[in-house]
Design a protein around this motif. Structure first.
Motif, mmCIF file in Angstrom:
data_model
loop_
_atom_site.group_PDB
_atom_site.id
_atom_site.type_symbol
_atom_site.label_atom_id
_atom_site.label_comp_id
_atom_site.label_asym_id
_atom_site.label_seq_id
_atom_site.Cartn_x
_atom_site.Cartn_y
_atom_site.Cartn_z
ATOM 1 N N UNK A 1 54.211 38.105 16.786
ATOM 2 C CA UNK A 1 53.361 38.173 15.592
ATOM 3 C C UNK A 1 51.890 38.365 15.945
ATOM 4 N N UNK A 2 51.478 37.936 17.142
ATOM 5 C CA UNK A 2 50.075 38.057 17.536
ATOM 6 C C UNK A 2 49.701 39.469 17.970
ATOM 7 N N UNK A 3 50.702 40.297 18.283
ATOM 8 C CA UNK A 3 50.418 41.670 18.702
ATOM 9 C C UNK A 3 50.032 42.515 17.491
ATOM 10 N N UNK A 4 49.053 43.396 17.631
ATOM 11 C CA UNK A 4 48.669 44.238 16.489
ATOM 12 C C UNK A 4 49.749 45.259 16.173
ATOM 13 N N UNK A 5 50.039 45.500 14.900
ATOM 14 C CA UNK A 5 51.056 46.499 14.539
ATOM 15 C C UNK A 5 50.545 47.913 14.766
ATOM 16 N N UNK A 6 51.455 48.844 15.030
ATOM 17 C CA UNK A 6 51.082 50.243 15.249
ATOM 18 C C UNK A 6 51.299 51.088 14.005
ATOM 19 N N UNK A 7 51.738 50.479 12.928
ATOM 20 C CA UNK A 7 51.942 51.182 11.671
ATOM 21 C C UNK A 7 51.623 50.269 10.507
ATOM 22 N N UNK A 8 51.861 50.740 9.294
ATOM 23 C CA UNK A 8 51.545 49.916 8.124
ATOM 24 C C UNK A 8 52.441 48.701 7.967
ATOM 25 N N UNK A 9 53.642 48.743 8.576
ATOM 26 C CA UNK A 9 54.610 47.651 8.425
ATOM 27 C C UNK A 9 54.308 46.559 9.449
ATOM 28 N N UNK A 10 53.912 45.373 8.973
ATOM 29 C CA UNK A 10 53.693 44.237 9.875
ATOM 30 C C UNK A 10 54.761 43.204 9.576
ATOM 31 N N UNK A 11 55.954 43.449 10.054
ATOM 32 C CA UNK A 11 57.087 42.587 9.730
ATOM 33 C C UNK A 11 57.024 41.304 10.546
ATOM 34 N N UNK A 12 57.100 40.169 9.870
ATOM 35 C CA UNK A 12 57.070 38.873 10.543
ATOM 36 C C UNK A 12 58.309 38.040 10.239
ATOM 37 N N UNK A 13 59.301 38.665 9.625
ATOM 38 C CA UNK A 13 60.565 37.975 9.353
ATOM 39 C C UNK A 13 61.706 38.866 9.803
ATOM 40 N N UNK A 14 62.908 38.298 9.832
ATOM 41 C CA UNK A 14 64.088 39.051 10.253
ATOM 42 C C UNK A 14 64.299 38.952 11.745
ATOM 43 N N UNK A 15 65.278 39.688 12.290
ATOM 44 C CA UNK A 15 65.560 39.639 13.737
ATOM 45 C C UNK A 15 64.320 39.974 14.556
ATOM 46 N N UNK A 16 64.191 39.337 15.709
ATOM 47 C CA UNK A 16 63.000 39.516 16.518
ATOM 48 C C UNK A 16 62.810 40.979 16.925
ATOM 49 N N UNK A 17 63.893 41.692 17.209
ATOM 50 C CA UNK A 17 63.773 43.100 17.607
ATOM 51 C C UNK A 17 63.129 43.926 16.502
ATOM 52 N N UNK A 18 63.437 43.635 15.251
ATOM 53 C CA UNK A 18 62.827 44.360 14.127
ATOM 54 C C UNK A 18 61.332 44.086 14.081
ATOM 55 N N UNK A 19 60.952 42.824 14.270
ATOM 56 C CA UNK A 19 59.533 42.471 14.236
ATOM 57 C C UNK A 19 58.782 43.125 15.399
ATOM 58 N N UNK A 20 59.406 43.126 16.572
ATOM 59 C CA UNK A 20 58.749 43.701 17.740
ATOM 60 C C UNK A 20 58.590 45.212 17.588
ATOM 61 N N UNK A 21 59.548 45.872 16.951
ATOM 62 C CA UNK A 21 59.479 47.328 16.793
ATOM 63 C C UNK A 21 58.150 47.746 16.164
ATOM 64 N N UNK A 22 57.709 47.021 15.151
ATOM 65 C CA UNK A 22 56.482 47.401 14.439
ATOM 66 C C UNK A 22 55.245 47.265 15.320
ATOM 67 N N UNK A 23 55.369 46.555 16.455
ATOM 68 C CA UNK A 23 54.259 46.428 17.406
ATOM 69 C C UNK A 23 54.358 47.450 18.537
ATOM 70 N N UNK A 24 55.459 48.190 18.558
ATOM 71 C CA UNK A 24 55.682 49.157 19.634
ATOM 72 C C UNK A 24 55.631 50.607 19.169
ATOM 73 N N UNK A 25 55.920 50.841 17.904
ATOM 74 C CA UNK A 25 56.011 52.210 17.408
ATOM 75 C C UNK A 25 55.597 52.266 15.943
ATOM 76 N N UNK A 26 54.943 53.371 15.577
ATOM 77 C CA UNK A 26 54.590 53.588 14.181
ATOM 78 C C UNK A 26 55.684 54.299 13.413
ATOM 79 N N UNK A 27 56.777 54.649 14.097
ATOM 80 C CA UNK A 27 57.891 55.332 13.440
ATOM 81 C C UNK A 27 58.809 54.328 12.751
ATOM 82 N N UNK A 28 59.464 54.791 11.700
ATOM 83 C CA UNK A 28 60.473 53.955 11.058
ATOM 84 C C UNK A 28 61.740 53.985 11.911
ATOM 85 N N UNK A 29 62.283 52.825 12.249
ATOM 86 C CA UNK A 29 63.482 52.805 13.105
ATOM 87 C C UNK A 29 64.759 52.941 12.296
ATOM 88 N N UNK A 30 65.819 53.381 12.965
ATOM 89 C CA UNK A 30 67.142 53.310 12.367
ATOM 90 C C UNK A 30 67.924 52.221 13.108
#
Length: 429
Positions: A190-219
């Motif tokens: 949660x402390x890492x800055x997001x790379x896109x508009x989505x700053x997800x802080x709930x749900x599986x940890x991998x989903x939250x981490x994705x928003x800090x690694x990529x600005x793309x929407x994941x599948x």
């Protein structure tokens, strides 16, 4: 107080759990761990609920522990070795508490694998959540860093900041340390800055981490690869960063400080940063369309080829093999996978090395539009769970046992004070 006559001539002395723990210099829980490993036998105390232990067995185990301590925490030939019940690596496979780690990671989430490593129990649906105040403190600290700070810089600062907000950080009991782990890991993300508009802080940890690694929407396929990568990287025996964590824990540093020690070591190019080097290599191969000139330039410069070889695996790195299989189901990953295969095949003309997990992480980060530092972030977040497990294990051992002796190789004393050498004599070099 001893259960039986403590004199050396007593044939059948029995010690209480407390006495055995004091003689061994460990916690009572560790005494029972020795029993479960077959290193001690126990007997129910007559008319009581506690256990008693054969004094001769306890004393023999204490002598063995002292001999190991006297020669330093080393194995045959001076190689560093530490008893652990967490991870075993052998025959190109690795196991978490005796369970095949690849099977575990491909069938269960990162959080579930972390819980298994910590407790030896599987918690289906395990989820990690961070308290708001902890996240707020960590974010403020990270935000104060300069823009060129690395992800590991941010994670280390976040860990230290989170520690200051936890008044129970000095409680080294199992429940307290596990509680710290379950809140620290999501706080780091949660402390890492997001790379896109989505700053997800709930749900599986991998989903939250994705928003800090990529600005793309994941599948789901990409999230599955990221989650599996986290689970595979949870622990890998006594890597350099893990050893640093155990040294800190041996000195009874709290869990946050132990994790900070691991993060400090992780930044080395031969450890956590190795995936970033593989990422850049992969991009060069994709840009040139051929691995041969890129590999030639690396060898000409006297550099080792990143993403290839691992001293613990003569054959395939099972972590890389598992991730390549999952990445094969993502069409967009095919160019990066082909480039990785080209790197392996080209380098094999020089030396037959297999792809390691750093090259697999590079395929993931390149194909998902992530920065070169993303693999290091994945590594650090994942390994935090393993560091917590090792710290917890070390807290059950004798304090300060990780204290090798230096082998002095300097000038022979005594020497005169600087500036007071004998007149006309050349200064010591």
């Amino acid at each position: 107080m001893r259960d039986q006559d403590p004199s050396p001539g007593a044939a059948d002395r029995r010690l209480s759990t407390k006495e055995a723990a004091e003689l061994l210099g460990v916690k009572p829980e560790t005494v029972y761990a020795y029993v479960s490993r077959g290193q001690l036998s126990s007997r129910r105390a007559p008319g009581g609920r506690g256990s008693t232990f054969d004094a001769r067995e306890v004393e023999a185990l204490a002598r063995r522990n002292r001999r190991e301590s006297a020669s330093g925490p080393g194995g045959p030939g001076g190689e560093l070795s530490v008893r652990t019940r967490l991870t075993l690596i052998e025959s190109d496979r690795f196991y978490f508490r005796g369970v095949d780690a690849v099977e575990l990671a491909t069938r269960h989430s990162y959080e579930e694998v972390a819980e298994w490593l910590w407790t030896g129990r599987l918690r289906p649906g395990a989820a990690f959540d961070a308290p708001g105040p902890l996240v707020a403190v960590a974010r403020r600290a990270v935000k104060a860093l300069p823009g060129h700070a690395t992800p590991t810089d941010r994670l280390r600062v976040a860990a230290i900041a989170a520690a200051t907000a936890d008044p129970l950080r000095f409680d080294l009991s199992e429940d307290a340390v596990l509680g710290a782990g379950r809140t620290l890991i999501p706080t780091l993300v949660a402390a890492l800055p997001p790379l896109g508009p989505d700053r997800r802080d709930t749900g599986p940890l991998a989903h939250r981490l994705w928003t800090r690694l990529s600005g793309r929407d994941p599948d789901e396929a990409r999230l599955q690869v990221l989650d599996t990568a986290l689970a595979l990287l949870v622990d890998h025996d006594l890597a350099a960063s893990t050893l640093a964590v155990r040294v800190a824990a041996s000195a009874r540093a709290h869990a946050y400080a132990a994790v900070s020690a691991g993060l400090g070591v992780l930044e080395g190019p031969l450890h956590g940063a190795a995936s970033g080097l593989a990422h850049r290599l992969l991009l060069e191969v994709l840009d040139q369309g051929d691995a041969a000139p890129v590999i030639a330039d690396e060898l000409r410069a006297g550099r080792r080829i990143p993403g290839l070889g691992h001293r613990l695996y003569p054959g395939d790195d099972p972590r890389a093999r598992a991730l390549f299989t999952l990445l094969g189901d993502i069409p967009d990953a095919e160019p990066a996978l082909a480039a990785a295969r080209d790197i392996v095949a080209t380098a094999a003309r020089h030396t037959p090395l297999h792809a390691n997990v750093d090259l697999a992480l590079a395929v993931l980060t390149v194909s998902c539009g992530m920065p070169a530092s993303a693999g290091e972030t994945v590594f650090a977040v994942a390994r935090t769970a393993g560091w917590i497990a090792h710290a917890l294990e070390e807290y059950g051992e004798r304090p300060l046992r990780m204290r090798p002796s230096g082998l002095y190789a300097g000038p022979k004393p005594p020497r005169p004070l600087p500036g007071q050498e004998a007149e006309g004599a050349p200064p010591h070099s």
